[in-house]
Motif scaffolding. Sequence first.
Motif, PDB file in Angstrom:
ATOM      1  N   ALA A  57       5.935   2.140  -7.571  1.00 53.81           N
ATOM      2  CA  ALA A  57       6.352   0.748  -7.397  1.00 53.81           C
ATOM      3  C   ALA A  57       5.571  -0.186  -8.300  1.00 53.81           C
ATOM      4  O   ALA A  57       6.030  -1.304  -8.590  1.00 53.81           O
ATOM      5  CB  ALA A  57       6.166   0.332  -5.940  1.00 53.81           C
ATOM      6  N   SER A  58       4.390   0.233  -8.766  1.00 52.24           N
ATOM      7  CA  SER A  58       3.606  -0.643  -9.643  1.00 52.24           C
ATOM      8  C   SER A  58       4.284  -0.844 -10.986  1.00 52.24           C
ATOM      9  O   SER A  58       3.966  -1.794 -11.715  1.00 52.24           O
ATOM     10  CB  SER A  58       2.202  -0.054  -9.852  1.00 52.24           C
ATOM     11  OG  SER A  58       2.268   1.186 -10.533  1.00 52.24           O
TER      12      SER A  58
ATOM     13  N   TRP B  60      -1.966  -4.744  -6.987  1.00 57.23           N
ATOM     14  CA  TRP B  60      -2.636  -3.494  -7.332  1.00 57.23           C
ATOM     15  C   TRP B  60      -2.070  -2.994  -8.646  1.00 57.23           C
ATOM     16  O   TRP B  60      -1.007  -3.416  -9.099  1.00 57.23           O
ATOM     17  CB  TRP B  60      -2.450  -2.459  -6.221  1.00 57.23           C
ATOM     18  CG  TRP B  60      -1.115  -1.765  -6.236  1.00 57.23           C
ATOM     19  CD1 TRP B  60      -0.801  -0.570  -6.779  1.00 57.23           C
ATOM     20  CD2 TRP B  60       0.096  -2.270  -5.679  1.00 57.23           C
ATOM     21  NE1 TRP B  60       0.514  -0.276  -6.602  1.00 57.23           N
ATOM     22  CE2 TRP B  60       1.092  -1.310  -5.928  1.00 57.23           C
ATOM     23  CE3 TRP B  60       0.442  -3.452  -4.996  1.00 57.23           C
ATOM     24  CZ2 TRP B  60       2.408  -1.480  -5.516  1.00 57.23           C
ATOM     25  CZ3 TRP B  60       1.744  -3.605  -4.587  1.00 57.23           C
ATOM     26  CH2 TRP B  60       2.713  -2.641  -4.840  1.00 57.23           C
TER      27      TRP B  60
ATOM     28  N   LEU C 165       8.376   2.969   2.284  1.00 58.62           N
ATOM     29  CA  LEU C 165       7.040   2.582   2.736  1.00 58.62           C
ATOM     30  C   LEU C 165       6.952   2.557   4.258  1.00 58.62           C
ATOM     31  O   LEU C 165       5.967   3.011   4.860  1.00 58.62           O
ATOM     32  CB  LEU C 165       6.672   1.214   2.153  1.00 58.62           C
ATOM     33  CG  LEU C 165       6.521   1.139   0.627  1.00 58.62           C
ATOM     34  CD1 LEU C 165       6.229  -0.300   0.196  1.00 58.62           C
ATOM     35  CD2 LEU C 165       5.419   2.069   0.148  1.00 58.62           C
TER      36      LEU C 165
ATOM     37  N   THR D 151       4.517   6.576  -3.778  1.00 58.48           N
ATOM     38  CA  THR D 151       5.519   5.511  -3.753  1.00 58.48           C
ATOM     39  C   THR D 151       4.938   4.206  -4.293  1.00 58.48           C
ATOM     40  O   THR D 151       5.570   3.508  -5.098  1.00 58.48           O
ATOM     41  CB  THR D 151       6.038   5.294  -2.323  1.00 58.48           C
ATOM     42  OG1 THR D 151       6.606   6.519  -1.828  1.00 58.48           O
ATOM     43  CG2 THR D 151       7.097   4.204  -2.276  1.00 58.48           C
ATOM     44  N   LEU D 152       3.711   3.874  -3.876  1.00 53.44           N
ATOM     45  CA  LEU D 152       3.073   2.659  -4.366  1.00 53.44           C
ATOM     46  C   LEU D 152       2.757   2.760  -5.859  1.00 53.44           C
ATOM     47  O   LEU D 152       2.837   1.762  -6.583  1.00 53.44           O
ATOM     48  CB  LEU D 152       1.794   2.383  -3.574  1.00 53.44           C
ATOM     49  CG  LEU D 152       2.003   1.925  -2.128  1.00 53.44           C
ATOM     50  CD1 LEU D 152       0.676   1.851  -1.395  1.00 53.44           C
ATOM     51  CD2 LEU D 152       2.706   0.565  -2.096  1.00 53.44           C
ATOM     52  N   ARG D 153       2.389   3.952  -6.298  1.00 56.02           N
ATOM     53  CA  ARG D 153       2.130   4.134  -7.736  1.00 56.02           C
ATOM     54  C   ARG D 153       3.397   3.886  -8.543  1.00 56.02           C
ATOM     55  O   ARG D 153       3.373   3.188  -9.555  1.00 56.02           O
ATOM     56  CB  ARG D 153       1.612   5.554  -7.986  1.00 56.02           C
ATOM     57  CG  ARG D 153       1.283   5.845  -9.450  1.00 56.02           C
ATOM     58  CD  ARG D 153       0.961   7.313  -9.644  1.00 56.02           C
ATOM     59  NE  ARG D 153       2.090   8.166  -9.291  1.00 56.02           N
ATOM     60  CZ  ARG D 153       2.024   9.500  -9.243  1.00 56.02           C
ATOM     61  NH1 ARG D 153       0.879  10.111  -9.491  1.00 56.02           N
ATOM     62  NH2 ARG D 153       3.105  10.201  -8.926  1.00 56.02           N
TER      63      ARG D 153
ATOM     64  N   ALA E 162      -3.597   3.096  -7.558  1.00 47.94           N
ATOM     65  CA  ALA E 162      -2.712   4.021  -6.860  1.00 47.94           C
ATOM     66  C   ALA E 162      -3.053   5.468  -7.210  1.00 47.94           C
ATOM     67  O   ALA E 162      -2.968   6.359  -6.357  1.00 47.94           O
ATOM     68  CB  ALA E 162      -1.255   3.716  -7.202  1.00 47.94           C
TER      69      ALA E 162
ATOM     70  N   TRP F  14       7.686  -9.070  -4.745  1.00 49.03           N
ATOM     71  CA  TRP F  14       7.787  -8.517  -3.407  1.00 49.03           C
ATOM     72  C   TRP F  14       8.164  -9.623  -2.424  1.00 49.03           C
ATOM     73  O   TRP F  14       7.786 -10.782  -2.604  1.00 49.03           O
ATOM     74  CB  TRP F  14       6.454  -7.914  -2.971  1.00 49.03           C
ATOM     75  CG  TRP F  14       6.113  -6.617  -3.654  1.00 49.03           C
ATOM     76  CD1 TRP F  14       5.496  -6.466  -4.852  1.00 49.03           C
ATOM     77  CD2 TRP F  14       6.373  -5.304  -3.156  1.00 49.03           C
ATOM     78  NE1 TRP F  14       5.336  -5.137  -5.152  1.00 49.03           N
ATOM     79  CE2 TRP F  14       5.872  -4.396  -4.116  1.00 49.03           C
ATOM     80  CE3 TRP F  14       6.970  -4.807  -1.994  1.00 49.03           C
ATOM     81  CZ2 TRP F  14       5.955  -3.018  -3.950  1.00 49.03           C
ATOM     82  CZ3 TRP F  14       7.047  -3.433  -1.829  1.00 49.03           C
ATOM     83  CH2 TRP F  14       6.545  -2.550  -2.795  1.00 49.03           C
TER      84      TRP F  14
ATOM     85  N   PHE G  55      -2.630  -4.236  -1.366  1.00 46.55           N
ATOM     86  CA  PHE G  55      -1.243  -4.657  -1.247  1.00 46.55           C
ATOM     87  C   PHE G  55      -1.136  -6.123  -0.854  1.00 46.55           C
ATOM     88  O   PHE G  55      -0.164  -6.797  -1.199  1.00 46.55           O
ATOM     89  CB  PHE G  55      -0.527  -3.785  -0.206  1.00 46.55           C
ATOM     90  CG  PHE G  55       0.961  -3.962  -0.186  1.00 46.55           C
ATOM     91  CD1 PHE G  55       1.750  -3.387  -1.172  1.00 46.55           C
ATOM     92  CD2 PHE G  55       1.577  -4.693   0.812  1.00 46.55           C
ATOM     93  CE1 PHE G  55       3.121  -3.553  -1.154  1.00 46.55           C
ATOM     94  CE2 PHE G  55       2.950  -4.853   0.837  1.00 46.55           C
ATOM     95  CZ  PHE G  55       3.729  -4.275  -0.151  1.00 46.55           C
TER      96      PHE G  55
ATOM     97  N   ARG H   1       5.429  -8.098   2.613  1.00 47.48           N
ATOM     98  CA  ARG H   1       4.095  -7.808   2.081  1.00 47.48           C
ATOM     99  C   ARG H   1       3.005  -8.129   3.103  1.00 47.48           C
ATOM    100  O   ARG H   1       2.081  -7.339   3.310  1.00 47.48           O
ATOM    101  CB  ARG H   1       3.888  -8.621   0.798  1.00 47.48           C
ATOM    102  CG  ARG H   1       2.634  -8.268   0.055  1.00 47.48           C
ATOM    103  CD  ARG H   1       2.639  -8.896  -1.327  1.00 47.48           C
ATOM    104  NE  ARG H   1       1.759  -8.178  -2.220  1.00 47.48           N
ATOM    105  CZ  ARG H   1       1.894  -8.110  -3.519  1.00 47.48           C
ATOM    106  NH1 ARG H   1       2.919  -8.708  -4.104  1.00 47.48           N
ATOM    107  NH2 ARG H   1       1.030  -7.447  -4.261  1.00 47.48           N
TER     108      ARG H   1
ATOM    109  N   MET I 206      -5.488   0.407   0.804  1.00 48.82           N
ATOM    110  CA  MET I 206      -4.110   0.077   0.450  1.00 48.82           C
ATOM    111  C   MET I 206      -3.737  -1.299   0.972  1.00 48.82           C
ATOM    112  O   MET I 206      -3.094  -2.105   0.275  1.00 48.82           O
ATOM    113  CB  MET I 206      -3.151   1.120   1.025  1.00 48.82           C
ATOM    114  CG  MET I 206      -3.107   2.427   0.292  1.00 48.82           C
ATOM    115  SD  MET I 206      -1.894   3.542   1.059  1.00 48.82           S
ATOM    116  CE  MET I 206      -2.012   4.961  -0.033  1.00 48.82           C
TER     117      MET I 206
END
Length: 347
Positions: free
Chosen positions: A257-258, A171, A321, A253-255, A176, A264, A167, A269, A163
């Motif tokens: 957010a993509s 990504w 996050l 959450t990252l999925r 994700a 960002w 990140f 970051r 990750m």
Amino acid sequence: MKTVIAATAAWWLSITILDSAMPFLAPWTALLTVHATVYRSLSRGAQSTVASAIGVGLSFLIGSFLGVSLWTFALALFVGLIGARVTWIRDEGIAIATTAIFVLGSGFDSQQPLLVERIVEIALGVAVGLAVNLIIIPPIRDRQASRYVDSINRRMGDVLMSMSDEFSDSWDTDRAEDWFRETESMTDELNTAWQSVRFARESRKANPRGDLRKTLKNQRANREHHEAGEEDYSNILSRVDEGISHLRNLARTLRDASYAEGEWDTRFRRKWAEIVKDTGRSISDPDADVEPVYDRLDSLAKNLSGDGKLPETSWPLYGALITSLRHIVVVVDDVASAREAREPNDA
């Protein structure tokens, strides 16, 4: 291998010592008696003895009073299968019916006067099975459970470091999704770890391995160690389960957010990726020399909220996050501090 040794020895004893006309009863019950742990062999062996003895008695009653015919053979099986449903012998209850098959189907007229001999052969098979499982490397599986816990920790650490690398640059949704599926696989491995812990507890019951080399004082200390270890294992696995849940939420959450639009914040970051990587190193290797990350997360949140430069719409995502990672960090500290409990003295 132990099952083969037990059944073969029981067959040989049945022929040479008992001069049995039915030498298959002893090896058959020996085969039923050898199980993965000594405790299970004792409990299942007792059930096999009782069930087989009932089967022999049932066969002799039916054969003596009703004779052996098509319908009496079926009657013996029917009664035996009903008896197999009795709760306290259910694990080995089918031995009632199978013993009836052996006795009635192997020349009952010649076996009729030998009820006691048949029961002795069954007892011989159980005794041989128990002896073999007691003497030949009775299993203790503490370290197997420990390996599962360490494997899950390494996998969690690998996901976090992946990750961090992704990140730091960028990504996509597929990556994700890979993290999310990996957390589901960790849950499956955790379930196996729970089974291993339960098996390790059972493997120590009635197990003589190592006790002959210890004094009474060492035996008492070892029991206390194991009791503490069992509790610690439960706590460790529960905490690891929480960590996997938070890691899965982080991946989700990252999925999500993509799909979001916008850039960002560069500071977030860079700092968050560094903390994630150190967290991954900490959980995969508790001895790693890593700067404490919990305070760094708090510092990151304070710095971003204090200067007022971060858009208000970004905080729900950034806060999620930070919060998910904070939970994982707490789990890392708990699991690492309990590491000694995952290193039992007995192999």
